[in-house]
Design a protein around this motif. Structure first.
Motif, PDB file in Angstrom:
ATOM      1  N   GLY A   8      -3.463  -7.640 -14.756  1.00 15.12           N
ATOM      2  CA  GLY A   8      -3.881  -8.543 -14.138  1.00 15.12           C
ATOM      3  C   GLY A   8      -2.042  -9.621 -14.326  1.00 15.12           C
ATOM      4  O   GLY A   8      -1.345  -8.854 -14.939  1.00 15.12           O
ATOM      5  N   SER A   9      -2.090 -10.183 -13.190  1.00 16.38           N
ATOM      6  CA  SER A   9      -0.133 -10.860 -13.390  1.00 16.38           C
ATOM      7  C   SER A   9      -0.289 -11.883 -12.071  1.00 16.38           C
ATOM      8  O   SER A   9      -0.966 -11.933 -10.935  1.00 16.38           O
ATOM      9  N   ALA A  10       0.148 -13.224 -12.944  1.00 19.55           N
ATOM     10  CA  ALA A  10      -0.318 -14.458 -12.028  1.00 19.55           C
ATOM     11  C   ALA A  10       1.542 -14.801 -11.169  1.00 19.55           C
ATOM     12  O   ALA A  10       1.131 -15.478 -10.761  1.00 19.55           O
ATOM     13  N   GLN A  11       2.439 -14.018 -12.016  1.00 17.08           N
ATOM     14  CA  GLN A  11       3.003 -13.925 -11.133  1.00 17.08           C
ATOM     15  C   GLN A  11       3.662 -13.081 -10.109  1.00 17.08           C
ATOM     16  O   GLN A  11       2.935 -12.185 -10.272  1.00 17.08           O
ATOM     17  N   ARG A  12       4.033 -13.371  -9.357  1.00 14.38           N
ATOM     18  CA  ARG A  12       4.873 -12.548  -7.818  1.00 14.38           C
ATOM     19  C   ARG A  12       6.016 -11.866  -8.529  1.00 14.38           C
ATOM     20  O   ARG A  12       6.803 -12.527  -8.997  1.00 14.38           O
ATOM     21  N   GLY A  13       5.853 -10.628  -7.495  1.00 14.41           N
ATOM     22  CA  GLY A  13       7.419 -10.046  -7.719  1.00 14.41           C
ATOM     23  C   GLY A  13       8.534 -10.331  -6.496  1.00 14.41           C
ATOM     24  O   GLY A  13       7.959 -11.029  -5.852  1.00 14.41           O
ATOM     25  N   VAL A  14       9.543  -9.543  -7.516  1.00 11.31           N
ATOM     26  CA  VAL A  14      10.338 -10.250  -6.181  1.00 11.31           C
ATOM     27  C   VAL A  14      11.841  -8.670  -6.056  1.00 11.31           C
ATOM     28  O   VAL A  14      11.548  -8.232  -7.067  1.00 11.31           O
ATOM     29  N   GLN A  15      11.536  -8.281  -4.783  1.00 11.58           N
ATOM     30  CA  GLN A  15      11.886  -7.014  -4.530  1.00 11.58           C
ATOM     31  C   GLN A  15      13.522  -7.291  -5.080  1.00 11.58           C
ATOM     32  O   GLN A  15      13.522  -8.059  -4.887  1.00 11.58           O
ATOM     33  N   GLY A  16      14.427  -6.056  -5.506  1.00  7.30           N
ATOM     34  CA  GLY A  16      15.427  -6.316  -5.580  1.00  7.30           C
ATOM     35  C   GLY A  16      15.943  -4.802  -6.363  1.00  7.30           C
ATOM     36  O   GLY A  16      14.858  -4.080  -6.837  1.00  7.30           O
ATOM     37  N   ALA A  17      16.515  -5.052  -7.176  1.00 10.96           N
ATOM     38  CA  ALA A  17      17.269  -3.521  -8.030  1.00 10.96           C
ATOM     39  C   ALA A  17      16.028  -3.240  -9.052  1.00 10.96           C
ATOM     40  O   ALA A  17      16.043  -4.247  -9.094  1.00 10.96           O
ATOM     41  N   GLY A  18      15.736  -2.155  -9.251  1.00 10.91           N
ATOM     42  CA  GLY A  18      14.803  -2.491 -10.624  1.00 10.91           C
ATOM     43  C   GLY A  18      13.994  -2.186 -10.354  1.00 10.91           C
ATOM     44  O   GLY A  18      12.209  -2.287 -11.533  1.00 10.91           O
ATOM     45  N   THR A  19      13.417  -2.424  -9.442  1.00  4.98           N
ATOM     46  CA  THR A  19      11.927  -2.411  -8.673  1.00  4.98           C
ATOM     47  C   THR A  19      11.428  -1.155  -8.179  1.00  4.98           C
ATOM     48  O   THR A  19      12.188  -0.658  -7.268  1.00  4.98           O
ATOM     49  N   VAL A  20       9.792  -1.563  -7.988  1.00  2.89           N
ATOM     50  CA  VAL A  20       9.932  -0.198  -7.229  1.00  2.89           C
ATOM     51  C   VAL A  20       9.344  -0.965  -5.399  1.00  2.89           C
ATOM     52  O   VAL A  20       8.955  -2.203  -5.769  1.00  2.89           O
ATOM     53  N   HIS A  21       9.909   0.057  -4.048  1.00  2.00           N
ATOM     54  CA  HIS A  21       9.348  -0.348  -3.587  1.00  2.00           C
ATOM     55  C   HIS A  21       8.220  -0.195  -2.760  1.00  2.00           C
ATOM     56  O   HIS A  21       7.224  -0.723  -2.113  1.00  2.00           O
ATOM     57  N   HIS A  22       7.648   1.127  -3.544  1.00  2.00           N
ATOM     58  CA  HIS A  22       6.198   1.803  -2.774  1.00  2.00           C
ATOM     59  C   HIS A  22       6.089   2.600  -3.656  1.00  2.00           C
ATOM     60  O   HIS A  22       7.020   3.636  -3.890  1.00  2.00           O
ATOM     61  N   ILE A  23       4.875   3.223  -3.731  1.00  2.00           N
ATOM     62  CA  ILE A  23       4.394   4.108  -4.204  1.00  2.00           C
ATOM     63  C   ILE A  23       3.691   5.765  -3.229  1.00  2.00           C
ATOM     64  O   ILE A  23       2.294   4.631  -2.525  1.00  2.00           O
ATOM     65  N   ALA A  24       3.793   6.364  -3.339  1.00  2.00           N
ATOM     66  CA  ALA A  24       3.077   7.467  -2.139  1.00  2.00           C
ATOM     67  C   ALA A  24       2.628   8.508  -3.200  1.00  2.00           C
ATOM     68  O   ALA A  24       2.066   8.687  -4.234  1.00  2.00           O
ATOM     69  N   TRP A  25       1.076   8.835  -1.964  1.00  2.00           N
ATOM     70  CA  TRP A  25      -0.067   9.546  -3.156  1.00  2.00           C
ATOM     71  C   TRP A  25       0.349  10.721  -2.324  1.00  2.00           C
ATOM     72  O   TRP A  25      -0.094  11.138  -0.432  1.00  2.00           O
ATOM     73  N   GLY A  26      -0.310  12.310  -2.517  1.00  2.00           N
ATOM     74  CA  GLY A  26       0.002  12.971  -1.768  1.00  2.00           C
ATOM     75  C   GLY A  26      -1.817  13.389  -0.776  1.00  2.00           C
ATOM     76  O   GLY A  26      -3.075  13.570  -1.841  1.00  2.00           O
ATOM     77  N   VAL A  27      -1.346  13.923   0.497  1.00  2.00           N
ATOM     78  CA  VAL A  27      -2.300  14.762   1.724  1.00  2.00           C
ATOM     79  C   VAL A  27      -1.613  15.803   2.039  1.00  2.00           C
ATOM     80  O   VAL A  27      -1.230  15.977   2.217  1.00  2.00           O
ATOM     81  N   TYR A  28      -3.142  16.543   3.044  1.00  7.09           N
ATOM     82  CA  TYR A  28      -2.837  17.676   3.340  1.00  7.09           C
ATOM     83  C   TYR A  28      -2.612  16.975   5.041  1.00  7.09           C
ATOM     84  O   TYR A  28      -3.371  16.257   5.114  1.00  7.09           O
ATOM     85  N   GLY A  29      -1.548  18.092   5.761  1.00  9.71           N
ATOM     86  CA  GLY A  29      -0.497  17.439   6.819  1.00  9.71           C
ATOM     87  C   GLY A  29      -2.051  17.762   8.118  1.00  9.71           C
ATOM     88  O   GLY A  29      -1.913  16.947   8.765  1.00  9.71           O
ATOM     89  N   ASP A  30      -2.635  18.499   7.016  1.00  5.90           N
ATOM     90  CA  ASP A  30      -3.850  18.449   8.871  1.00  5.90           C
ATOM     91  C   ASP A  30      -4.794  18.392   9.033  1.00  5.90           C
ATOM     92  O   ASP A  30      -5.749  17.419   9.343  1.00  5.90           O
ATOM     93  N   GLU A  31      -4.730  16.652   7.964  1.00 14.31           N
ATOM     94  CA  GLU A  31      -6.073  15.674   7.226  1.00 14.31           C
ATOM     95  C   GLU A  31      -5.838  14.754   7.336  1.00 14.31           C
ATOM     96  O   GLU A  31      -5.924  13.219   7.536  1.00 14.31           O
ATOM     97  N   MET A  32      -4.041  14.212   7.611  1.00 16.90           N
ATOM     98  CA  MET A  32      -3.386  12.903   7.710  1.00 16.90           C
ATOM     99  C   MET A  32      -4.440  11.770   8.847  1.00 16.90           C
ATOM    100  O   MET A  32      -3.965  11.174   8.037  1.00 16.90           O
ATOM    101  N   GLU A  33      -4.403  12.668   9.727  1.00 13.72           N
ATOM    102  CA  GLU A  33      -4.714  11.042  10.561  1.00 13.72           C
ATOM    103  C   GLU A  33      -6.437  10.728   9.993  1.00 13.72           C
ATOM    104  O   GLU A  33      -6.686   9.502  10.421  1.00 13.72           O
ATOM    105  N   ARG A  34      -6.966  11.798   9.816  1.00 19.90           N
ATOM    106  CA  ARG A  34      -8.279  11.617   9.142  1.00 19.90           C
ATOM    107  C   ARG A  34      -8.377  10.284   7.828  1.00 19.90           C
ATOM    108  O   ARG A  34      -9.065   9.415   7.969  1.00 19.90           O
ATOM    109  N   TRP A  35      -6.827  10.782   7.111  1.00 24.03           N
ATOM    110  CA  TRP A  35      -6.936   9.932   6.196  1.00 24.03           C
ATOM    111  C   TRP A  35      -6.059   7.957   6.809  1.00 24.03           C
ATOM    112  O   TRP A  35      -6.913   7.406   6.024  1.00 24.03           O
ATOM    113  N   ARG A  36      -5.587   8.801   7.395  1.00 25.20           N
ATOM    114  CA  ARG A  36      -5.628   6.830   8.278  1.00 25.20           C
ATOM    115  C   ARG A  36      -6.343   6.369   8.589  1.00 25.20           C
ATOM    116  O   ARG A  36      -6.189   4.737   8.389  1.00 25.20           O
TER     117      ARG A  36
END
Length: 316
Positions: free
Chosen positions: A198-226
């Motif tokens: 938990g955190s009450a403080q909102r983050g600010v995007q900039g140097a030294g921060t994460v833009h996004h995290i990606a999770w691995g899926v299989y290509g033939d199932e991408m549309e079903r995941w979507r």
């Protein structure tokens, strides 16, 4: 539909690519497997560090915006990246090595975890892992093989209210709760965890921060995941061809930017030999015509070959 194959990659922002290369390739001993551009903004780098083969599950990447102002980690952001190591002896090695580089380092828990920050303040943690997953390691002149980072174990995420995020992880992405606020996606090849705090403080995007995290899926199932994440309340993008893999992006209920990325895409050796990946600027085919305009504007980077055994070789 097959379960998510853990963490595919984690992408951050840097304001200083040369220093970034020095830290992640030299200090951490990762391999710079792909030197390319941000496909949504080809005027800036997209740098990929990973194991020898550029495997999903070990891939930490950076967009460089030269001189970018520092960000601030807060709710709606990944706060810490957790990497696997093989032993407490590895933690001892990294504690001494990172302290010798002048950075803040501290042992946590019962001494089985090591926390440190990169030069721009991004939090990292090393944890001894007994997951049984294959070790995803890079070869380095300065980091002995037995102490090398072995891929992602988890990411720590800050959220204003855990409950909506946890419902989405369960219903939208099929994660299992191991302990309170500790969620795992485990596929056929490997697993990865998300630890909610938990955190009450909102983050600010900039140097030294994460833009996004990606999770691995299989290509033939991408549309079903979507379709599945859309049914869970997210608003995913169409499937985007990133050449090396395919992607879908969306925000989860607390605002963290997620990506689904294919574990069986073309790979980083699709446009250059595996033995020399990352040594030259690679441009996906639709950007190749821009090379003469783009390449001279990019920041000169250190030669990473000085930190790697010669000749390079990949696992077979």
């Amino acid at each position: 539909m097959r379960p998510i194959e853990g963490i595919h990659h984690i992408t951050l922002i840097t304001g200083d690519a040369p220093r970034n290369v020095d830290f992640y390739a030299r200090v951490l001993g990762l391999r710079l497997v792909k030197k390319t551009v941000n496909q949504d903004d080809p005027s800036v780098y997209h740098l990929f560090y990973s194991d020898e083969d550029g495997s999903p599950g070990a891939d930490i990447t950076f967009f460089e915006y030269p001189g970018a102002a520092p960000g601030r980690t807060g709710a709606g952001m990944i706060s810490t990246i957790v990497h696997r190591v093989a032993s407490e002896e590895a933690l001892d090695f990294w504690e001494a090595r990172l302290a010798g580089e002048g950075g803040a380092v501290r042992r946590e828990g019962e001494g089985e975890r090591l926390w440190f920050a990169d030069p721009e303040g991004m939090g990292h943690e090393l944890a001894v892992s007994d997951s049984g997953d294959p070790a995803l390691t890079a070869r380095s002149r300065e980091v002995p093989e037995e102490f090398a980072l072995r891929g992602f174990e988890a990411a720590r995420a800050l959220v204003a209210e855990p409950s909506p995020s946890e419902t989405f992880l369960s219903e939208g992405l099929g994660f299992a709760e191991l302990e309170r606020h500790d969620w795992e996606a485990r596929g056929e090849r490997r697993g990865g965890r998300l630890l909610l705090e938990g955190s009450a403080q909102r983050g600010v995007q900039g140097a030294g921060t994460v833009h996004h995290i990606a999770w691995g899926v299989y290509g033939d199932e991408m549309e079903r995941w979507r379709e599945r994440v859309m049914g869970a309340g997210a608003r995913p993008t169409p499937i985007i061809d990133r050449f090396y893999f395919q992607s879908v992006y969306f925000r989860e209920p607390n605002g963290i930017l997620y990506e689904l990325a294919t574990v069986d895409g073309a790979g980083f050796d699709a446009d250059e030999p595996r033995e020399t990946m990352g040594e030259r600027l690679s441009l996906p085919p639709r950007f190749e015509a821009m090379r003469a305009q783009v390449e001279p504007t990019l920041t000169p980077l250190p030669d990473t070959s000085r930190w790697r055994p010669v000749p390079a070789r990949s696992r077979s």
